[in-house]
Design an enzyme around this catalytic site. Structure first.
Site, PDB file in Angstrom:
ATOM      1  N   SER A  27      -4.895  -6.881  -2.040  1.00 43.26           N
ATOM      2  CA  SER A  27      -4.695  -8.115  -1.269  1.00 43.26           C
ATOM      3  C   SER A  27      -5.264  -9.337  -1.979  1.00 43.26           C
ATOM      4  O   SER A  27      -6.448  -9.347  -2.328  1.00 43.26           O
ATOM      5  CB  SER A  27      -5.401  -8.017   0.095  1.00 43.26           C
ATOM      6  OG  SER A  27      -4.832  -7.019   0.869  1.00 43.26           O
ATOM      7  N   ALA A  57      -9.277  -5.133  -1.832  1.00 44.44           N
ATOM      8  CA  ALA A  57     -10.247  -5.983  -1.139  1.00 44.44           C
ATOM      9  C   ALA A  57     -11.018  -5.069  -0.191  1.00 44.44           C
ATOM     10  O   ALA A  57     -10.442  -4.153   0.395  1.00 44.44           O
ATOM     11  CB  ALA A  57      -9.520  -7.073  -0.357  1.00 44.44           C
ATOM     12  N   HIS A  67       0.495  -9.384  -0.603  1.00 45.25           N
ATOM     13  CA  HIS A  67       0.973  -8.469  -1.641  1.00 45.25           C
ATOM     14  C   HIS A  67       2.366  -8.934  -2.064  1.00 45.25           C
ATOM     15  O   HIS A  67       3.148  -9.378  -1.240  1.00 45.25           O
ATOM     16  CB  HIS A  67       1.093  -7.041  -1.107  1.00 45.25           C
ATOM     17  CG  HIS A  67      -0.228  -6.377  -0.846  1.00 45.25           C
ATOM     18  ND1 HIS A  67      -0.715  -5.359  -1.621  1.00 45.25           N
ATOM     19  CD2 HIS A  67      -1.159  -6.603   0.096  1.00 45.25           C
ATOM     20  CE1 HIS A  67      -1.895  -4.976  -1.153  1.00 45.25           C
ATOM     21  NE2 HIS A  67      -2.187  -5.719  -0.110  1.00 45.25           N
ATOM     22  N   ASN A  90     -15.921  -9.628   2.446  1.00 44.67           N
ATOM     23  CA  ASN A  90     -16.733  -9.869   3.665  1.00 44.67           C
ATOM     24  C   ASN A  90     -17.809  -8.802   3.753  1.00 44.67           C
ATOM     25  O   ASN A  90     -17.701  -7.743   3.129  1.00 44.67           O
ATOM     26  CB  ASN A  90     -15.841  -9.793   4.920  1.00 44.67           C
ATOM     27  CG  ASN A  90     -15.087  -8.470   5.011  1.00 44.67           C
ATOM     28  OD1 ASN A  90     -14.049  -8.300   4.350  1.00 44.67           O
ATOM     29  ND2 ASN A  90     -15.606  -7.552   5.798  1.00 44.67           N
ATOM     30  N   HIS A 133      -7.625 -10.587   8.471  1.00 44.53           N
ATOM     31  CA  HIS A 133      -6.800 -10.474   7.252  1.00 44.53           C
ATOM     32  C   HIS A 133      -6.704 -11.840   6.560  1.00 44.53           C
ATOM     33  O   HIS A 133      -6.691 -11.924   5.333  1.00 44.53           O
ATOM     34  CB  HIS A 133      -5.417  -9.916   7.608  1.00 44.53           C
ATOM     35  CG  HIS A 133      -4.576  -9.627   6.410  1.00 44.53           C
ATOM     36  ND1 HIS A 133      -4.990  -8.804   5.378  1.00 44.53           N
ATOM     37  CD2 HIS A 133      -3.337 -10.064   6.049  1.00 44.53           C
ATOM     38  CE1 HIS A 133      -4.046  -8.745   4.441  1.00 44.53           C
ATOM     39  NE2 HIS A 133      -3.044  -9.507   4.831  1.00 44.53           N
ATOM     40  N   TYR A 162      -1.323   2.726   6.852  1.00 52.09           N
ATOM     41  CA  TYR A 162      -1.130   2.163   8.191  1.00 52.09           C
ATOM     42  C   TYR A 162       0.225   1.488   8.369  1.00 52.09           C
ATOM     43  O   TYR A 162       0.613   1.137   9.478  1.00 52.09           O
ATOM     44  CB  TYR A 162      -2.270   1.190   8.543  1.00 52.09           C
ATOM     45  CG  TYR A 162      -2.394  -0.025   7.657  1.00 52.09           C
ATOM     46  CD1 TYR A 162      -1.476  -1.063   7.700  1.00 52.09           C
ATOM     47  CD2 TYR A 162      -3.456  -0.137   6.762  1.00 52.09           C
ATOM     48  CE1 TYR A 162      -1.590  -2.179   6.892  1.00 52.09           C
ATOM     49  CE2 TYR A 162      -3.589  -1.246   5.949  1.00 52.09           C
ATOM     50  CZ  TYR A 162      -2.657  -2.259   6.008  1.00 52.09           C
ATOM     51  OH  TYR A 162      -2.777  -3.356   5.191  1.00 52.09           O
ATOM     52  N   GLU A 163       0.971   1.284   7.256  1.00 59.27           N
ATOM     53  CA  GLU A 163       2.278   0.644   7.399  1.00 59.27           C
ATOM     54  C   GLU A 163       3.338   1.623   7.896  1.00 59.27           C
ATOM     55  O   GLU A 163       4.277   1.232   8.578  1.00 59.27           O
ATOM     56  CB  GLU A 163       2.719   0.042   6.071  1.00 59.27           C
ATOM     57  CG  GLU A 163       1.887  -1.161   5.673  1.00 59.27           C
ATOM     58  CD  GLU A 163       2.190  -1.622   4.267  1.00 59.27           C
ATOM     59  OE1 GLU A 163       3.281  -2.169   4.048  1.00 59.27           O
ATOM     60  OE2 GLU A 163       1.340  -1.416   3.368  1.00 59.27           O
ATOM     61  N   MET A 172      -9.037  -0.063   3.389  1.00 54.95           N
ATOM     62  CA  MET A 172      -7.912   0.669   3.999  1.00 54.95           C
ATOM     63  C   MET A 172      -6.936   1.203   2.964  1.00 54.95           C
ATOM     64  O   MET A 172      -5.767   1.425   3.277  1.00 54.95           O
ATOM     65  CB  MET A 172      -7.179  -0.273   4.966  1.00 54.95           C
ATOM     66  CG  MET A 172      -8.058  -0.881   6.037  1.00 54.95           C
ATOM     67  SD  MET A 172      -7.123  -2.013   7.065  1.00 54.95           S
ATOM     68  CE  MET A 172      -8.445  -2.842   7.962  1.00 54.95           C
ATOM     69  N   SER A 173      -7.373   1.381   1.743  1.00 52.83           N
ATOM     70  CA  SER A 173      -6.421   1.784   0.694  1.00 52.83           C
ATOM     71  C   SER A 173      -7.115   2.647  -0.349  1.00 52.83           C
ATOM     72  O   SER A 173      -8.153   3.254  -0.093  1.00 52.83           O
ATOM     73  CB  SER A 173      -5.836   0.531   0.028  1.00 52.83           C
ATOM     74  OG  SER A 173      -6.845  -0.150  -0.708  1.00 52.83           O
ATOM     75  N   HIS A 214       0.250   0.807   2.287  1.00 56.32           N
ATOM     76  CA  HIS A 214      -0.903   1.462   2.901  1.00 56.32           C
ATOM     77  C   HIS A 214      -0.433   2.510   3.895  1.00 56.32           C
ATOM     78  O   HIS A 214       0.657   2.396   4.461  1.00 56.32           O
ATOM     79  CB  HIS A 214      -1.755   0.427   3.656  1.00 56.32           C
ATOM     80  CG  HIS A 214      -2.116  -0.777   2.849  1.00 56.32           C
ATOM     81  ND1 HIS A 214      -1.224  -1.787   2.609  1.00 56.32           N
ATOM     82  CD2 HIS A 214      -3.262  -1.111   2.219  1.00 56.32           C
ATOM     83  CE1 HIS A 214      -1.810  -2.714   1.864  1.00 56.32           C
ATOM     84  NE2 HIS A 214      -3.050  -2.325   1.603  1.00 56.32           N
TER      85      HIS A 214
HETATM   86  N1  HPA Z   1     -12.767  -3.278   6.340  1.00 59.46           N
HETATM   87  C1  HPA Z   1     -11.645  -2.670   5.926  1.00 59.46           C
HETATM   88  N2  HPA Z   1     -10.848  -3.193   5.014  1.00 59.46           N
HETATM   89  C2  HPA Z   1     -11.185  -4.368   4.478  1.00 59.46           C
HETATM   90  C3  HPA Z   1     -12.357  -5.061   4.871  1.00 59.46           C
HETATM   91  C4  HPA Z   1     -13.190  -4.479   5.856  1.00 59.46           C
HETATM   92  O1  HPA Z   1     -14.229  -5.015   6.254  1.00 59.46           O
HETATM   93  N3  HPA Z   1     -12.394  -6.213   4.146  1.00 59.46           N
HETATM   94  C5  HPA Z   1     -11.292  -6.216   3.357  1.00 59.46           C
HETATM   95  N4  HPA Z   1     -10.567  -5.110   3.543  1.00 59.46           N
END
Ligand code: HPA
Length: 267
Positions: free
Chosen positions: A29, A111, A59, A230, A242, A83-84, A206-207, A81
């Protein structure tokens, strides 16, 4: 390797040239800029039958084949991903194609949220290992005995050493840590973050984990770097979203690019 992967590799070679690819890169991302800088041929996933439709904003669903720092690369501008689609093996065909194009190594980027105060937003983390917190696996349903993939040193020690050297040469801090795969798409709760932190994770995303498993299954050496966007849920007052991920990813992306360019120049 499926017939489809060999056919797609032939199609890609007919458009991008026959020279074998050395390294594959998957851009996470907000990290897509590097694909623009490759001197080569861009092919939309839509033109590659069977390739997934990467639908996440941030993306760009294109494969770029060409030269970066003197290294022949295949850059996947978009990943899909779990989740898609609910499919943990969504990246299997692209990685099979990468293998069929001759690649020996794969570098994944993503990310992620950090659970380490010494790796704050804007910093990078090299994955030393991972925890598959999702319970999912891209090899479920694979009939061959090759499915029993050993995962010790899945994050290739030699590639990691080279990435650390490249970071050092560029003066970019790069800390190693453990990444936990959480399926998403909802972010984690603070209680979940406390739990996986206690279990030994340093960052969460998540990847990446399914791609590491697939890469090892396909005989690709693999390493991965997270851009921390973050602090994980409950670890700071900032609001996780996101939009925030996309806004923060470029902070780390410039540093990541310097590491990757140096790494490729010496590959
Ligand atoms: N959690 C899951 N996926 C992420 C995060 C997070 O805090 N930050 C960026 N992708």
């Amino acid at each position: 390797m499926s017939r489809n992967a060999d056919e797609l590799a032939a199609l890609i070679r007919s458009r991008a040239g026959a020279a074998p690819v050395s390294v594959g890169l998957v851009l996470g991302s907000g990290l897509g800029q590097l694909a623009e800088e490759v001197d080569g041929t861009a092919i939309d996933y839509a033109d590659l039958p069977g390739f997934p439709h990467a639908g996440v904003s941030g993306h760009s669903p294109r494969l770029v084949i060409g030269d970066l720092e003197g290294c022949r690369v295949a850059v996947f501008g978009g990943r899909v991903h779990y989740y898609e689609s609910g499919r943990a093996d969504a990246m299997r065909l692209p990685l099979e194609v990468l293998r069929a194009l001759g690649a020996e190594a794969l570098i994944l980027t993503n990310a992620a949220g950090s659970m380490r105060v010494d790796i704050p937003p804007g910093e990078l983390m090299l994955l030393s290992d991972h925890i598959n917190f999702s319970g999912l696996n891209p090899l479920i349903g694979e009939p061959s005995d090759a499915r029993f993939v050993p995962m010790k040193d899945a994050h290739d020690p030699q590639l990691r050493a080279r990435l650390l050297d490249a970071a050092k040469a560029q003066g970019v801090p790069l800390t190693e840590g453990v990444y936990a795969w959480y399926s998403g798409p909802s972010f984690e709760t603070p209680a979940e973050i406390r739990a996986i932190r206690t279990l030994g994770a340093d960052a969460v995303g998540m990847s990446t984990v399914p791609e590491v498993i697939l890469a090892r299954f396909l005989g690709l050496r693999v390493a991965a770097i997270s851009t921390i966007t973050n602090m994980a849920a409950g670890m700071s007052d900032e609001k996780i979203s996101h939009e925030h991920t996309k806004a923060m990813a470029p902070l780390g992306a410039a540093k990541l690019e310097r590491i990757l360019r140096r790494f490729l120049s010496e590959f």
